[in-house]
Design an enzyme around this catalytic site. Structure first.
Site, PDB file in Angstrom:
ATOM      1  N   ARG A  29      30.517 126.162  22.728  1.00 60.06           N
ATOM      2  CA  ARG A  29      31.460 125.541  21.802  1.00 60.06           C
ATOM      3  C   ARG A  29      31.011 124.128  21.438  1.00 60.06           C
ATOM      4  O   ARG A  29      31.148 123.708  20.281  1.00 60.06           O
ATOM      5  CB  ARG A  29      32.868 125.531  22.405  1.00 60.06           C
ATOM      6  CG  ARG A  29      33.927 125.110  21.405  1.00 60.06           C
ATOM      7  CD  ARG A  29      35.314 125.332  21.932  1.00 60.06           C
ATOM      8  NE  ARG A  29      35.588 124.484  23.091  1.00 60.06           N
ATOM      9  CZ  ARG A  29      36.656 124.612  23.874  1.00 60.06           C
ATOM     10  NH1 ARG A  29      37.551 125.550  23.621  1.00 60.06           N
ATOM     11  NH2 ARG A  29      36.841 123.811  24.894  1.00 60.06           N
ATOM     12  N   LYS A  57      35.648 120.712  18.335  1.00 58.27           N
ATOM     13  CA  LYS A  57      36.301 119.767  19.244  1.00 58.27           C
ATOM     14  C   LYS A  57      35.739 118.384  18.965  1.00 58.27           C
ATOM     15  O   LYS A  57      34.836 117.917  19.662  1.00 58.27           O
ATOM     16  CB  LYS A  57      36.057 120.213  20.687  1.00 58.27           C
ATOM     17  CG  LYS A  57      37.213 119.872  21.611  1.00 58.27           C
ATOM     18  CD  LYS A  57      37.061 120.585  22.936  1.00 58.27           C
ATOM     19  CE  LYS A  57      38.112 120.135  23.922  1.00 58.27           C
ATOM     20  NZ  LYS A  57      39.438 120.702  23.679  1.00 58.27           N
ATOM     21  N   GLU A  92      48.511 125.317  16.222  1.00 60.39           N
ATOM     22  CA  GLU A  92      48.213 124.742  17.533  1.00 60.39           C
ATOM     23  C   GLU A  92      49.476 124.139  18.136  1.00 60.39           C
ATOM     24  O   GLU A  92      50.399 123.753  17.414  1.00 60.39           O
ATOM     25  CB  GLU A  92      47.195 123.603  17.403  1.00 60.39           C
ATOM     26  CG  GLU A  92      45.813 124.038  16.988  1.00 60.39           C
ATOM     27  CD  GLU A  92      44.848 124.147  18.164  1.00 60.39           C
ATOM     28  OE1 GLU A  92      45.292 124.055  19.332  1.00 60.39           O
ATOM     29  OE2 GLU A  92      43.656 124.334  17.893  1.00 60.39           O
TER      30      GLU A  92
HETATM   31  C1  LIG Z   1      40.271 121.760  23.857  1.00 61.61           C
HETATM   32  C2  LIG Z   1      41.381 122.207  22.982  1.00 61.61           C
HETATM   33  C3  LIG Z   1      42.163 123.341  23.268  1.00 61.61           C
HETATM   34  C4  LIG Z   1      42.024 124.123  24.551  1.00 61.61           C
HETATM   35  O1  LIG Z   1      40.789 124.739  24.719  1.00 61.61           O
HETATM   36  P1  LIG Z   1      40.357 125.251  26.173  1.00 61.61           P
HETATM   37  O2  LIG Z   1      38.978 125.744  25.975  1.00 61.61           O
HETATM   38  O3  LIG Z   1      41.278 126.350  26.533  1.00 61.61           O
HETATM   39  O4  LIG Z   1      40.469 124.098  27.077  1.00 61.61           O
HETATM   40  C5  LIG Z   1      43.120 123.727  22.354  1.00 61.61           C
HETATM   41  N1  LIG Z   1      43.343 123.035  21.219  1.00 61.61           N
HETATM   42  C6  LIG Z   1      42.628 121.935  20.917  1.00 61.61           C
HETATM   43  C7  LIG Z   1      42.925 121.199  19.663  1.00 61.61           C
HETATM   44  C8  LIG Z   1      41.628 121.486  21.780  1.00 61.61           C
HETATM   45  O5  LIG Z   1      40.928 120.390  21.470  1.00 61.61           O
END
Ligand SMILES: *Cc1c(COP(=O)(O)O)cnc(C)c1O
Length: 339
Positions: free
Chosen positions: A81, A184, A220
């Site tokens: 990712r 991210k 989200e």
């Molecule tokens: C990191 C993140 C998540 C959660 O992802 P995981 O891989 O389950 O930790 C969900 N939403 C957003 C906006 C994120 O930045």
């Protein structure tokens, strides 16, 4: 050996640990990387990460098992990712093996700060990739820094799995329809601070972001993904190109189907069809699984299972996921990485 800290009350704060990993990219290649005792980064004032947000990050945890070993959960997925985020912002990828090795090195070097099994606290790892160097125009950096640091974090749910309430955001989006929502990157978080403050000022845990094009579907839950359990026992989580693909969410899709025997799908979650859900929750590395008590939709409040009690399927999913992460429940193949 574990250091003596007040593990029960450790919370979610930055603790400066003895070691972090740092590697630099220049002239088309990564250096070997090394552990550093210095938690201060010295970078050019003109670094593109600072001006134009050319940066991305990850978040994952190291868990101490009952036997005292330490393990990582699906760290290869974090590596992949990070590289998707890097591609979107024209940054060099970090080889998956390098990423995993960096995480392991940091855990090993700070091993005595991995909380004891009984505390249900964990060591949170924060991999970070930033564009650095002397650049002033809007263009990608010529040099990059990849670092992984760690900090112990507490058990999210001191009083057990307690539901909390959220408020739907109609006035602000965290990401654009074809923007960077699925990556991210810090910019998404900068955009979320103001609506997040509004939610907290009004005694909600956070905002629920709706799809930025029509504001009719859930995307989200703050910095976590959404899932709902329908009245006929189906696990549903939103599908959209502007959602961050949560590793926890994909793990729950698998566990819901293969361990709980539910139908598990990604699909639309329309805010005017919330009545079909009997339970709902937020999921992510930080949130783990947080039951959603209610969602405030303008002047209407939608309550799911209960505002004070966790629903039975959410609880089962939580026990299965956390059991796997701490090594108490057999993991699907390839999910656990021994440190
Ligand atoms: C990191 C993140 C998540 C959660 O992802 P995981 O891989 O389950 O930790 C969900 N939403 C957003 C906006 C994120 O930045």
């Amino acid at each position: 050996m574990v250091v003596n800290l007040d593990w029960e009350n450790i919370g979610f704060h930055y603790h400066k640990l003895p070691f972090r990993y740092i590697s630099r990219w220049k002239d088309g290649k990564w250096d070997e990387g090394e552990l550093s005792g210095d938690n201060q980064l010295s970078i050019s004032e003109s670094s593109p990460a600072l001006h134009y947000g050319q940066q991305c990050f990850e978040g994952l945890k190291a868990y101490r098992t009952k036997k005292g070993n330490v393990q990582l959960f699906r760290v290869d997925e974090n590596a992949k990712r990070l590289n998707n985020s890097a591609k979107r912002l024209l940054m060099p990828e970090v080889p998956v093996e390098k990423f995993i090795d960096a995480c392991k090195q940091v855990v090993r070097a700070n091993e005595e700060y991995v909380p004891p099994y009984e505390s249900k606290a964990t060591l949170y790892l924060r991999p970070l990739l930033i564009g650095i160097g002397d650049i002033i125009g809007v263009q990608p950096a010529q040099e990059y820094l990849f670092t992984v640091f760690a900090t112990p974090v507490g058990n999210y749910f001191k009083g057990g799995l307690a539901p909390t309430n959220f408020v739907a955001s109609f006035d602000y989006d965290r990401a654009a329809p074809f923007g960077t929502g699925a990556t991210k990157v810090g910019g998404n978080y900068a955009a979320s601070l103001l609506p997040g403050k509004y939610a907290k000022d009004n005694h909600f845990s956070d905002v629920i972001y709706l799809d930025p094009q029509t504001h009719t579907k859930i995307e989200e839950v703050g910095a976590a993904n959404f899932f709902g359990i329908t009245k006929n026992g189906e696990f549903i989580t939103p599908k959209s190109p502007s959602i961050l693909p949560s590793i926890t969410k994909y793990s729950l899709l698998y566990l819901a189907e293969h361990r709980l025997g539910l139908k598990a799908t990604e699909g639309d979650v329309f805010i005017d069809e919330l009545d079909k859900f009997s339970e709902a929750g937020a999921c992510g590395t930080g949130a783990i699984i947080s039951p959603i008590g209610a969602i405030q939709l303008k002047d209407k409040k939608h309550v799911f299972y209960s505002e004070d009690e966790v629903g039975p399927i959410t609880k089962k999913l939580y026990d299965e996921l956390v059991g796997i992460q701490f090594g108490d429940v057999a993991a699907p193949e390839g999910w656990i990485f021994e440190v």
